[in-house]
Scaffold this motif. Structure first.
Motif, PDB file in Angstrom:
ATOM      1  N   HIS A 170       0.830  -1.211   0.000  1.00  0.00           N
ATOM      2  CA  HIS A 170       0.000   0.000   0.000  1.00  0.00           C
ATOM      3  C   HIS A 170       0.860   1.255   0.000  1.00  0.00           C
ATOM      4  O   HIS A 170       0.938   1.972   1.004  1.00  0.00           O
ATOM      5  N   HIS A 216       3.282  -3.502   5.651  1.00  0.00           N
ATOM      6  CA  HIS A 216       2.235  -3.766   4.660  1.00  0.00           C
ATOM      7  C   HIS A 216       1.657  -2.469   4.109  1.00  0.00           C
ATOM      8  O   HIS A 216       1.255  -2.413   2.953  1.00  0.00           O
ATOM      9  N   HIS A 284      -3.421  -2.470   8.485  1.00  0.00           N
ATOM     10  CA  HIS A 284      -3.948  -1.368   7.671  1.00  0.00           C
ATOM     11  C   HIS A 284      -4.239  -0.168   8.567  1.00  0.00           C
ATOM     12  O   HIS A 284      -4.820  -0.330   9.644  1.00  0.00           O
ATOM     13  N   HIS A 516      -7.371  -6.939  -2.371  1.00  0.00           N
ATOM     14  CA  HIS A 516      -7.909  -5.579  -2.297  1.00  0.00           C
ATOM     15  C   HIS A 516      -8.606  -5.148  -3.586  1.00  0.00           C
ATOM     16  O   HIS A 516      -8.358  -5.690  -4.663  1.00  0.00           O
TER      17      HIS A 516
HETATM   18 FE   LIG Z   1      -3.632  -4.843   2.524  1.00  0.00          FE
END
Ligand SMILES: [Fe+2]
Length: 572
Positions: A170, A216, A284, A516
């Motif tokens: 990300h 991540h 996240h 995603h």
């Molecule tokens: Fe993710």
């Protein structure tokens, strides 16, 4: 009811045309739903996260992209990266492991985790490889971000052509700099990486910033980058098939790096950071772009969620029942109820100014993914955050996972039986639940997107913004996997509790496991490439046996013939 077994169907995906099966499609709902996924041909291997990258795209305007009148085009393709092409030509030398697909060429870049739109450009990302650019219409491979020599690769076994690059699934796009920010972790040292859409990468080590596990996600405010250690733990012995001995870390460092410090620091020199710690564990997290009143971050905690450990056919589940061999390879679902917090940090005083939390052990289990307004205006002032939850799923929690986490798991919170999947909306100001919709027990809702109601209608705003940004004025679109057939449901973002207002489907269609999603206002063909050609990365080809070197030269020649060259520049 069990988790849909069609999630693990290994059949080759195909295109579809969906049509309305209930309700009425909102005329102001448009754009493209893009999904990342591992190709299902590696399901049944040691981990479902490592198949070659797939892209799926659902056009939200009927009759476009080749669909008939009233039909919604569902298009898909395996991303034909150098990794995927080499594997297609010599599948016999590729091996699936707990950390990805290995071969004498090196470590396959799966590029299968998240779509990252950048205006009309589209990148597909992965934690252990460079972002890959593809054409949003044809899905042609356009190149990987940054020449191999510009990244610090993690080469514990020979990787002459395919480097393992520990990055982030990300990255973020900086709207003020029109640049991509991501990271490159090298033997635990955190580096921040900036790429301006072409040309060379710029990278800086962050002073004193070590990553005990992995990164991540990164997130950003107007002035800061925020990077947390994430709860995906790979112990060394797992690389060779050994057992896990420790759970993921229970808390994590969070590093805050000023963007203007990066602007002012020569490439390669250390940049300073502020450090906080966050608990429980996270994967996240999302900062408000406006940081004038402090740095506010929404953390989606992944408390006791063992993503790096998978189920075996001889495992027992959370209730002591034999696991279904059909679920072998499935990652561990959370052993704790979902927790989401917003935390406001003051980097000047290294203090936490404010904290709100949402946790409902009766309702919220197994948060899957989220939907939010990703426009710059929406990130400046978010209003609603939307999440999909699978419910408590004892068949996806093994006794081995429970033993590894020991006292960290409070089994008294386990519901007496499975609970239903949900779509939930929460107010980002106070983390109060504003509404939720309950799916059927045999549904598996996945990868939602938020679509602004009238994106692009105000020329003074960005192309991804509606007229009332924040996440409440528009739609939440939810793909739903079910063994009786895949469907896509549309909810009003301000009131998901009213239920789906429209459903589209195609009889007989199923969808395998996906990761995603993202929304793009349109899909137009891209003439841009990333500037790096596989044929420019063959300097170690002589390390390969002759037959594999020949295959690599063939892949390089095929890509040189196919990938648009007009915008390409040699790596600097
Ligand atoms: Fe993710």
């Amino acid at each position: 009811m069990p988790i849909p077994r069609s999630l693990f169907c290994a059949d080759d995906p195909v295109d579809h045309e969906l049509s309305v099966v209930s309700g009425e499609w909102p005329p102001e709902l448009s754009g493209e739903l893009v999904l990342s996924a591992p190709h299902p041909d590696t399901f049944g291997g040691p981990h479902p996260f490592f198949g070659d990258g797939m892209v799926y795209r659902l056009s939200l305007s009927a009759g476009t992209h080749g669909a008939p009148t009233g039909g919604f085009a569902w298009r898909q393709r395996r991303i034909e990266s150098p990794s995927a092409r080499l594997r297609a030509l010599r599948p016999d030398v590729f091996t699936s492991t707990m950390v990805g697909i290995q071969s004498p060429f090196g470590h396959s870049n799966a590029a299968n985790t998240a779509p990252l739109p950048w205006g009309d450009r589209l990148f597909m990302t992965w934690d252990a490889g460079r972002p890959v650019e593809i054409d949003p219409v044809s899905f042609d491979y356009l190149g990987e971000v940054g020449h191999r020599s510009e990244w610090k690769d993690f080469e514990v076994a020979p990787q002459p052509l395919l480097p393992m690059v520990l990055s982030s699934a990300h990255p973020v796009i900086d709207p003020d700099r029109n640049a991509m920010w991501t990271v490159n972790t090298h033997w635990g040292q955190l580096h921040v990486v900036r790429w301006d859409g072409d040309g060379a990468l710029r990278s800086w080590p962050v002073a004193g910033a070590t990553i005990p596990q992995s990164v991540h996600t990164i997130t950003q405010t107007r002035d800061w980058l925020v990077i947390a250690d994430c709860a995906y733990k790979v112990e060394p012995q797992v690389l060779t098939g050994g057992e896990r001995t420790e759970p993921a870390n229970a808390d994590a460092p969070v590093y805050l790096v000023r963007k203007d410090a990066l602007d002012a620091t020569p490439v390669g020199q250390e940049v300073a950071c502020s450090v906080f710690r966050i608990a429980p564990e996270v994967n996240h997290y999302y900062a408000d772009y406006d940081d004038s009143d402090g740095i506010r971050i929404l953390f989606e905690h992944t408390e006791s969620a063992e993503l790096a450990m998978t189920q075996r056919s001889d495992d027992l589940d959370a209730f002591g029942r034999p696991c279904d061999p059909a679920l072998a390879g499935l990652y561990g679902f959370p052993m704790a109820p979902d927790r989401l917090t917003t935390v406001v940090f003051d980097p000047a005083t290294a203090t936490v100014l404010h904290r709100d939390e949402l946790r409902d052990p009766e309702l919220l289990w197994t948060r899957q993914l989220n939907a939010m307004d990703w426009s710059t205006e929406g990130r400046c002032a978010p209003t609603l955050h939307h999440t999909v939850h699978q419910g408590f799923r004892p068949e996806a929690i093994t006794q081995r996972m429970l033993a590894l986490y020991g006292d960290r798991v409070d089994r008294s919170l386990f519901p007496a039986e499975e609970t239903p999947p949900l779509l939930a909306s929460m107010n980002t100001d106070d983390m109060c639940l504003t509404g939720h919709h309950e799916f059927a027990m045999d549904d598996f809702p996945t990868s939602p997107i938020f679509v602004p109601r009238d994106a692009g209608s105000d020329p003074t705003r960005s192309s991804y913004a509606g007229s009332d940004p924040g996440g409440h004025d528009g739609f939440v679109v939810v793909p739903v996997v079910n063994d009786d057939g895949f469907r896509v449901e549309v909810f009003d973002a301000h009131d998901v509790g009213r239920g789906s207002r429209c459903t589209i489907a195609e009889r007989g269609m199923t969808l395998p496991f996906v990761l995603h999603s993202a929304w793009m206002p349109r899909a137009v063909s891209s003439s841009e490439g990333t500037g790096v050609r596989f044929s420019d990365e063959l300097d170690r080809i002589d390390e390969l046996p002759d037959d594999l070197a020949q295959v690599a030269r063939q892949v390089a020649a095929d890509l040189d013939d196919r990938v648009p060259m007009a915008s390409r520049t040699a790596p600097r």
